[in-house]
Design an enzyme around this catalytic site. Structure first.
Site, PDB file in Angstrom:
ATOM      1  N   ASP A  94       0.864  -1.190   0.000  1.00  0.00           N
ATOM      2  CA  ASP A  94       0.000   0.000   0.000  1.00  0.00           C
ATOM      3  C   ASP A  94       0.895   1.233   0.000  1.00  0.00           C
ATOM      4  OD1 ASP A  94      -2.464   1.488   0.127  1.00  0.00           O
ATOM      5  OD2 ASP A  94      -2.069   1.866   2.239  1.00  0.00           O
ATOM      6  N   SER A  95       0.273   2.377  -0.290  1.00  0.00           N
ATOM      7  CA  SER A  95       1.038   3.623  -0.224  1.00  0.00           C
ATOM      8  C   SER A  95       1.322   3.999   1.229  1.00  0.00           C
ATOM      9  CB  SER A  95       0.227   4.740  -0.888  1.00  0.00           C
ATOM     10  OG  SER A  95      -0.986   4.918  -0.171  1.00  0.00           O
ATOM     11  N   TYR A 153      -1.115   8.255  -3.366  1.00  0.00           N
ATOM     12  CA  TYR A 153      -1.189   7.706  -4.724  1.00  0.00           C
ATOM     13  C   TYR A 153      -2.480   8.170  -5.410  1.00  0.00           C
ATOM     14  CZ  TYR A 153       2.667   4.283  -4.451  1.00  0.00           C
ATOM     15  OH  TYR A 153       3.882   3.660  -4.387  1.00  0.00           O
ATOM     16  N   GLY A 154      -3.503   8.315  -4.620  1.00  0.00           N
ATOM     17  CA  GLY A 154      -4.830   8.626  -5.165  1.00  0.00           C
ATOM     18  C   GLY A 154      -4.913   9.973  -5.852  1.00  0.00           C
ATOM     19  N   CYS A 170      -4.432  -1.714  -1.982  1.00  0.00           N
ATOM     20  CA  CYS A 170      -4.582  -0.293  -2.281  1.00  0.00           C
ATOM     21  C   CYS A 170      -5.418  -0.206  -3.554  1.00  0.00           C
ATOM     22  CB  CYS A 170      -3.193   0.299  -2.519  1.00  0.00           C
ATOM     23  SG  CYS A 170      -3.187   1.995  -3.096  1.00  0.00           S
ATOM     24  N   ASN A 171      -6.546   0.465  -3.474  1.00  0.00           N
ATOM     25  CA  ASN A 171      -7.401   0.591  -4.657  1.00  0.00           C
ATOM     26  C   ASN A 171      -6.727   1.439  -5.729  1.00  0.00           C
ATOM     27  OD1 ASN A 171     -10.386  -0.399  -3.850  1.00  0.00           O
ATOM     28  ND2 ASN A 171      -9.311   0.404  -2.078  1.00  0.00           N
ATOM     29  N   CYS A 195     -11.108   2.782  -0.423  1.00  0.00           N
ATOM     30  CA  CYS A 195      -9.722   3.209  -0.226  1.00  0.00           C
ATOM     31  C   CYS A 195      -9.380   2.609   1.125  1.00  0.00           C
ATOM     32  CB  CYS A 195      -9.602   4.724  -0.177  1.00  0.00           C
ATOM     33  SG  CYS A 195      -8.000   5.265   0.498  1.00  0.00           S
ATOM     34  N   THR A 196      -8.299   1.840   1.169  1.00  0.00           N
ATOM     35  CA  THR A 196      -8.038   1.072   2.387  1.00  0.00           C
ATOM     36  C   THR A 196      -7.717   1.967   3.590  1.00  0.00           C
ATOM     37  OG1 THR A 196      -5.769   0.728   1.591  1.00  0.00           O
ATOM     38  CG2 THR A 196      -7.361  -1.029   1.176  1.00  0.00           C
ATOM     39  N   HIS A 197      -7.264   3.192   3.339  1.00  0.00           N
ATOM     40  CA  HIS A 197      -7.019   4.108   4.461  1.00  0.00           C
ATOM     41  C   HIS A 197      -8.314   4.440   5.212  1.00  0.00           C
ATOM     42  CE1 HIS A 197      -3.028   4.793   2.810  1.00  0.00           C
ATOM     43  NE2 HIS A 197      -2.739   5.557   3.840  1.00  0.00           N
TER      44      HIS A 197
HETATM   45  N1  DGL Z   1      -4.837   3.199   0.405  1.00  0.00           N
HETATM   46  C1  DGL Z   1      -4.945   3.713  -0.923  1.00  0.00           C
HETATM   47  C2  DGL Z   1      -6.196   3.165  -1.622  1.00  0.00           C
HETATM   48  O1  DGL Z   1      -6.772   2.167  -1.210  1.00  0.00           O
HETATM   49  C3  DGL Z   1      -4.992   5.209  -1.092  1.00  0.00           C
HETATM   50  C4  DGL Z   1      -4.053   6.070  -0.380  1.00  0.00           C
HETATM   51  C5  DGL Z   1      -3.364   7.090  -1.265  1.00  0.00           C
HETATM   52  O2  DGL Z   1      -4.017   7.947  -1.878  1.00  0.00           O
HETATM   53  O3  DGL Z   1      -2.138   6.976  -1.297  1.00  0.00           O
HETATM   54  O4  DGL Z   1      -6.609   3.705  -2.617  1.00  0.00           O
END
Ligand code: DGL
Length: 261
Positions: free
Chosen positions: A7-8, A39-40, A70-71, A188-190
């Site tokens: 994940d990021s 990343y998003g 991570c999506n 989004c996993t966060h």
């Molecule tokens: N955890 C990432 C996801 O599921 C997003 C976090 C990010 O934007 O880096 O999309």
């Protein structure tokens, strides 16, 4: 041979920990690219370059199967699976989390109104639409892009009492009806770490996080692919690889704490 979760940042822990708890005897590597998150809010080319760089490191650390927890990174999975892996690492496997989540959405979308909270890249990629089309489901859902939310969660020390996290949870739940038992997917996993705040905003909503969906899908995948699961049995271990903007040790401690919540 290890299983890798990528994940990021801290989001993937929310997905990895359910599977790891159910399968404690494998060896795992968790990779967090905190230095380059969010990343998003990057372009698909940037996310592809960062993700393949991280995957290369994970393969060098004996991962044979990596789950993009991570999506945002999973939006570039088709390119990884169809072009990059066959050219560079033909023996390795990379799985994403959008397809299994889309399958879950497909089961509910004909009966319930479905909302998806996701990062800007995930919404812009239309990855959920595309997967649902492949499953052959005409599913109606509403996607809400949530800039900044993952980033404030990543940086926060205490999500539930953080004013910024709370502000964005309020803001992005505004389009969701208050008085109906609708389904809300945190894609989004966060966002899993802010689940309580999201739930407070919409108490009647059924909030669905990807954690158990992915744990079940991965278990099913490993029972179908015994050649992989047999090669995976190793002394149980959980290690970390991080690219941090902050102190590495402190960040790894944060990840470890999240694994125990
Ligand atoms: N955890 C990432 C996801 O599921 C997003 C976090 C990010 O934007 O880096 O999309």
């Amino acid at each position: 041979m290890r299983i890798g979760f990528f994940d990021s940042g801290i989001g993937g822990v929310s997905v990895a920990k359910t599977f790891i708890r159910n399968n404690p005897s494998f060896s795992y590597l968790y990779f967090a690219d905190d230095a380059h998150m969010p990343y998003g809010e990057r372009s698909p080319d940037e996310v592809f370059a960062l993700t393949t760089h991280a995957l290369t490191r994970m393969f060098e650390h004996s991962c044979t199967l990596v789950i993009l927890a991570c999506n945002s990174a999973s939006t570039v999975l088709p390119r990884i699976q169809q072009e990059w892996l066959p050219a560079h690492f033909p023996g390795k496997k990379v799985l994403g989390i959008i397809r299994p989540t889309a399958e879950d959405i497909a089961m509910h979308a004909h009966e319930h109104e479905v909302y998806i909270l996701a990062t800007p890249i995930t919404v812009a990629s239309r990855a959920y639409d595309k997967e649902l089309a492949k499953i052959n489901q005409v599913a109606h859902f509403f996607e809400i892009a949530c800039p900044k939310l993952a980033e404030v969660i990543e940086k926060s020390e205490n999500y539930l009492s953080d004013a910024q996290v709370s502000h964005y949870c309020k803001l992005y739940t505004q389009p969701i009806p208050y008085d109906k038992p609708i389904y809300v997917y945190t894609a989004c996993t966060h966002y899993a770490w802010a689940a309580q705040l999201l739930q407070q905003e919409r108490p009647l909503a059924k909030l669905i996080h990807q954690s158990s969906i992915i744990a079940d899908t991965l278990s099913a995948y490993l029972s179908r692919h015994t050649e992989i699961s047999q090669a995976l049995i190793q002394p149980a271990e959980l290690s970390f690889e991080v690219q941090c903007s902050s102190e590495d040790k402190q960040y790894i401690q944060k990840l470890l704490n999240l694994f125990t919540i």
